[in-house]
Design a protein around this motif. Structure first.
Motif, PDB file in Angstrom:
ATOM      1  N   ASP A  18       0.807  -1.223   0.000  1.00 53.46           N
ATOM      2  CA  ASP A  18       0.000   0.000   0.000  1.00 53.46           C
ATOM      3  C   ASP A  18       0.841   1.275   0.000  1.00 53.46           C
ATOM      4  O   ASP A  18       0.341   2.345  -0.331  1.00 53.46           O
ATOM      5  N   SER A  19       2.113   1.189   0.314  1.00 50.50           N
ATOM      6  CA  SER A  19       2.982   2.361   0.337  1.00 50.50           C
ATOM      7  C   SER A  19       3.658   2.544  -1.020  1.00 50.50           C
ATOM      8  O   SER A  19       4.427   1.674  -1.454  1.00 50.50           O
ATOM      9  N   ASN A  44      -3.680  -2.875  -2.562  1.00 49.05           N
ATOM     10  CA  ASN A  44      -4.523  -3.353  -1.460  1.00 49.05           C
ATOM     11  C   ASN A  44      -4.820  -4.843  -1.606  1.00 49.05           C
ATOM     12  O   ASN A  44      -4.638  -5.432  -2.669  1.00 49.05           O
ATOM     13  N   GLU A  46      -7.689  -6.435  -1.574  1.00 48.92           N
ATOM     14  CA  GLU A  46      -8.815  -6.774  -2.443  1.00 48.92           C
ATOM     15  C   GLU A  46      -8.340  -6.980  -3.891  1.00 48.92           C
ATOM     16  O   GLU A  46      -8.706  -7.948  -4.550  1.00 48.92           O
ATOM     17  N   GLY A  72      -0.041  -5.438   6.382  1.00 49.26           N
ATOM     18  CA  GLY A  72      -0.933  -4.350   6.780  1.00 49.26           C
ATOM     19  C   GLY A  72      -1.474  -3.613   5.573  1.00 49.26           C
ATOM     20  O   GLY A  72      -0.911  -2.612   5.159  1.00 49.26           O
ATOM     21  N   LEU A  73      -2.550  -4.139   5.001  1.00 48.16           N
ATOM     22  CA  LEU A  73      -3.096  -3.593   3.760  1.00 48.16           C
ATOM     23  C   LEU A  73      -4.501  -3.036   3.961  1.00 48.16           C
ATOM     24  O   LEU A  73      -5.260  -3.551   4.787  1.00 48.16           O
ATOM     25  N   PRO A  74      -4.881  -2.027   3.163  1.00 49.02           N
ATOM     26  CA  PRO A  74      -6.270  -1.554   3.189  1.00 49.02           C
ATOM     27  C   PRO A  74      -7.185  -2.492   2.398  1.00 49.02           C
ATOM     28  O   PRO A  74      -6.707  -3.325   1.630  1.00 49.02           O
ATOM     29  N   LYS A  75      -8.467  -2.321   2.622  1.00 48.91           N
ATOM     30  CA  LYS A  75      -9.553  -3.031   1.938  1.00 48.91           C
ATOM     31  C   LYS A  75      -9.619  -4.517   2.274  1.00 48.91           C
ATOM     32  O   LYS A  75     -10.695  -5.059   2.416  1.00 48.91           O
ATOM     33  N   ARG A  76      -8.495  -5.168   2.369  1.00 41.34           N
ATOM     34  CA  ARG A  76      -8.453  -6.569   2.776  1.00 41.34           C
ATOM     35  C   ARG A  76      -7.061  -6.819   3.329  1.00 41.34           C
ATOM     36  O   ARG A  76      -6.068  -6.636   2.650  1.00 41.34           O
ATOM     37  N   ASP A  77      -7.011  -7.232   4.559  1.00 46.79           N
ATOM     38  CA  ASP A  77      -5.745  -7.409   5.261  1.00 46.79           C
ATOM     39  C   ASP A  77      -4.859  -8.453   4.572  1.00 46.79           C
ATOM     40  O   ASP A  77      -5.355  -9.455   4.041  1.00 46.79           O
TER      41      ASP A  77
END
Length: 157
Positions: A18-19, A44, A46, A72-77
């Motif tokens: 995500d970064s 992410n 997802e 450590g990701l958004p939308k789906r870990d």
């Protein structure tokens, strides 16, 4: 006429990060490592699932030869992504390298139980990272070597 004895397809790498800064650093390190590869970056969990299961806009995506996965990701870990990939018999053999800021011993243990190829904690030692990828690349290339002398005596027509 003899050509290169390995199949010419570059290693397909899926980077799930995500970064943008970390993604750029990872891609630059891979370029500097002189590995033949193609990399797809998704930001992410997802999109990672859609990519590996070839769904939606990724319906024609190539199957990754290697997945570099942040936890450590958004939308789906990333932990969910890892479990879902490792639970699928068709995807189980894809090597996964976890690249994470998590210092949780539980995350490391769960990842190891799911048989990740390596677990690297951020900030990542890029020389160590490149060693891991090159080692995995050797195994991948071994699968791409053409059969013995008979293959080299065949001519393309």
């Amino acid at each position: 006429m003899q050509r290169d004895r390995t199949v010419g397809r570059p290693m397909e790498i899926l980077l799930v990060e995500d970064s943008l800064t970390a993604a750029r650093l990872t891609m630059a390190t891979l370029r500097g490592g002189h590995l033949q590869h193609r990399i797809t970056w998704v930001p992410n969990g997802e999109e990672a699932i859609e990519f590996v299961f070839q769904r939606g806009k990724f319906s024609r995506a190539p199957r990754p030869d290697l997945i570099l996965l942040d936890l450590g990701l958004p939308k789906r870990d990333g932990r969910e992504v890892l479990q879902e990939i490792k639970a699928d018999p068709d995807l189980l053999q894809i090597p996964i390298v976890v690249l994470t800021a998590s210092t949780s011993e539980e995350d490391r243990i769960v990842s190891e139980r799911l048989k990740v190829e390596s677990y690297l904690t951020k900030p990542i030692d890029m020389n160590r990272f490149l060693e891991v990828i090159k080692e995995l690349s050797r195994f991948w290339r071994a699968d791409m070597i053409l059969p013995g002398p008979a293959a080299s005596s065949q001519q393309s027509g």
